[in-house]
Scaffold this active site. Structure first.
Site, short mmCIF file in Angstrom:
data_model
loop_
_atom_site.label_atom_id
_atom_site.label_comp_id
_atom_site.label_asym_id
_atom_site.label_seq_id
_atom_site.Cartn_x
_atom_site.Cartn_y
_atom_site.Cartn_z
N GLY A 51 0.84 -1.20 0.00
CA GLY A 51 0.00 0.00 0.00
C GLY A 51 0.88 1.25 0.00
O GLY A 51 1.78 1.37 0.83
N ARG A 92 1.05 -4.99 -5.10
CA ARG A 92 1.11 -6.19 -4.26
C ARG A 92 1.30 -7.33 -5.25
O ARG A 92 0.48 -7.50 -6.16
CB ARG A 92 -0.18 -6.37 -3.46
CG ARG A 92 -0.54 -5.16 -2.59
CD ARG A 92 -1.69 -5.50 -1.66
NE ARG A 92 -2.37 -4.33 -1.15
CZ ARG A 92 -1.99 -3.63 -0.08
NH1 ARG A 92 -0.92 -3.99 0.58
NH2 ARG A 92 -2.69 -2.59 0.33
N ASP A 119 1.82 -0.86 11.75
CA ASP A 119 1.68 -2.20 12.34
C ASP A 119 2.92 -3.07 12.15
O ASP A 119 2.83 -4.29 12.09
CB ASP A 119 0.46 -2.91 11.72
CG ASP A 119 0.62 -3.12 10.22
OD1 ASP A 119 1.54 -2.54 9.61
OD2 ASP A 119 -0.18 -3.89 9.65
N ARG A 147 -6.27 -1.97 8.64
CA ARG A 147 -6.29 -3.42 8.56
C ARG A 147 -6.58 -4.00 9.94
O ARG A 147 -7.56 -3.60 10.55
CB ARG A 147 -4.95 -3.93 8.00
CG ARG A 147 -5.09 -5.08 7.05
CD ARG A 147 -3.74 -5.55 6.58
NE ARG A 147 -3.26 -4.79 5.46
CZ ARG A 147 -3.57 -5.05 4.19
NH1 ARG A 147 -4.35 -6.07 3.91
NH2 ARG A 147 -3.10 -4.33 3.21
N ARG A 175 -4.85 7.51 2.46
CA ARG A 175 -3.55 7.15 1.87
C ARG A 175 -2.94 8.31 1.08
O ARG A 175 -1.81 8.22 0.62
CB ARG A 175 -3.71 5.92 0.98
CG ARG A 175 -3.98 4.65 1.75
CD ARG A 175 -2.90 3.63 1.53
NE ARG A 175 -2.88 3.18 0.17
CZ ARG A 175 -3.45 2.06 -0.27
NH1 ARG A 175 -4.05 1.25 0.57
NH2 ARG A 175 -3.40 1.72 -1.53
O1 F6P Z 1 -2.07 -1.43 4.39
C1 F6P Z 1 -2.54 -0.18 4.04
C2 F6P Z 1 -4.01 -0.24 3.74
O2 F6P Z 1 -4.41 1.07 3.34
C3 F6P Z 1 -4.90 -0.77 4.84
O3 F6P Z 1 -5.16 0.17 5.85
C4 F6P Z 1 -6.12 -1.18 4.06
O4 F6P Z 1 -6.84 -2.19 4.73
C5 F6P Z 1 -5.53 -1.69 2.78
O5 F6P Z 1 -4.25 -1.09 2.65
C6 F6P Z 1 -6.33 -1.40 1.56
O6 F6P Z 1 -5.71 -2.03 0.51
P1 F6P Z 1 -6.09 -1.77 -1.01
O7 F6P Z 1 -5.62 -0.39 -1.37
O8 F6P Z 1 -5.35 -2.83 -1.73
O9 F6P Z 1 -7.57 -1.87 -1.10
#
Ligand code: F6P
Length: 319
Positions: free
Chosen positions: A10, A71, A129, A171, A252
């Protein structure tokens, strides 16, 4: 000697100031810096380019990652790791700096053991985390996004007789929600680390409403998976009209705060210094106002914990 940087998992604010410092400090140290685009996916597909000062001019103010992130499931398959290694070899790259979470570090640890490409991880995730560090890059900017949203919701909340539920990311970790609740004056905070008691909350709010409370704010971590239910519960059980705001990916984004820019500078400096002095599988951590590195195996074997002082205060917002 070639050294490359990538952002993985992320994305978060602070990555761009980190990339800028990486290029400038590598050149200062006599290394040849490379940029890997699209994280581990780009490493597999050879989206790797040499970097100059011009590539990072003006990026310090930008949120997200100019390198993009990903990812990667493919990186867990040996044939793709071989492809990644061949790409690095072809560019003459021996060292990697990786901004990401522990999933990314774990992947790089396997890579190091197989091929001996030294890496240094920099904890970068809004979730805060990662075991062994008090701070992950991006957290301060995310907290400020939540603070601004919560302050604005408070303006409308205080103009009505309503309850507002705000769902934060994180998360399985309640850090973002808890720190936001403590710094925004929320009345309820639900996080995975703490049990909650709806009966006791109901009694408390019914008494407070009888006493003149006109609105309230609840902050719920996504890991509890209860924000829509809590919104309904506030209407049906507590008797207050309620609204839900899911902050989602707004958390984010945003221009990195001064703290995230400074931490990016420090994290990257320590990472490059560690690599040039022979560290092969380190992760930079921040503890008691100091930065240093520890081995990835230590980092991935532990579980991060929220400060007991914050948890003790947070407990009062669960009942
Ligand atoms: O790990 C960062 C994060 O923003 C988490 O807080 C959230 O659960 C997840 O990534 C969301 O992931 P994505 O952008 O793949 O939906």
């Amino acid at each position: 000697m070639g050294i490359a940087i990538m952002t993985s998992g992320g994305d978060c604010a602070g990555m761009n100031p980190g990339i800028k410092r990486f290029v400038e400090y590598s050149i200062e140290k006599g290394l040849k810096p490379y940029l890997i685009c699209d994280g581990l996916e780009g490493l597999i597909d050879n989206r790797i380019q040499p970097a100059t000062h011009a590539d990072v001019a003006g990026i310090i103010t930008k949120g997200g990652s100019v390198l993009r992130s990903s990812r990667s499931a493919r990186f867990f398959e040996p044939e793709y790791r071989q492809q990644a290694y061949d790409n690095l070899k072809a560019h003459g790259i021996d060292m990697l700096v990786v901004l990401g979470g522990d999933g990314s570090f774990r992947a790089l640890d396997v890579f190091y053991r197989e091929f001996g490409i030294a890496f240094c991880g920099i904890p970068a995730t809004i979730d805060n985390d990662i075991f062994g560090t008090d701070y992950c890059l991006g957290v301060d900017t995310a907290l400020n996004v939540i603070r601004q949203a919560t302050d604005q919701i408070r303006d409308t909340a205080s103009s009505s007789r309503r309850a507002f539920v705000i769902e934060t990311m994180g998360r399985d970790c309640g850090y973002l929600a808890l720190v936001s609740a403590l710094t925004s004056g929320a009345e309820i905070c639900l996080i995975p680390e703490l049990p909650y008691d709806l009966d006791s909350l109901k009694k408390r709010f019914q008494a407070e409403i009888a006493d003149g409370r006109t609105y309230m704010i609840a902050i719920v971590s996504e890991g509890v998976d209860f924000a829509p239910q809590l919104t309904r519960w506030l209407e049906e059980e507590v008797g207050m009209e309620a609204r839900l705001t899911v902050l989602g990916h707004t958390q984010r984004g945003g221009s990195p705060t001064v703290l995230d820019r400074l931490r990016a500078f420090e994290f990257v400096t320590i990472a490059i210094d560690a690599l040039v002095t022979g560290s092969n599988d380190g992760v930079v951590f921040y503890k008691n106002c100091q930065m240093a590195t520890r081995s990835i195996s230590e980092v991935v074997s532990g579980r991060s914990e929220i400060s007991p002082v914050y948890l003790e205060e947070g407990r009062k917002l669960t009942r």
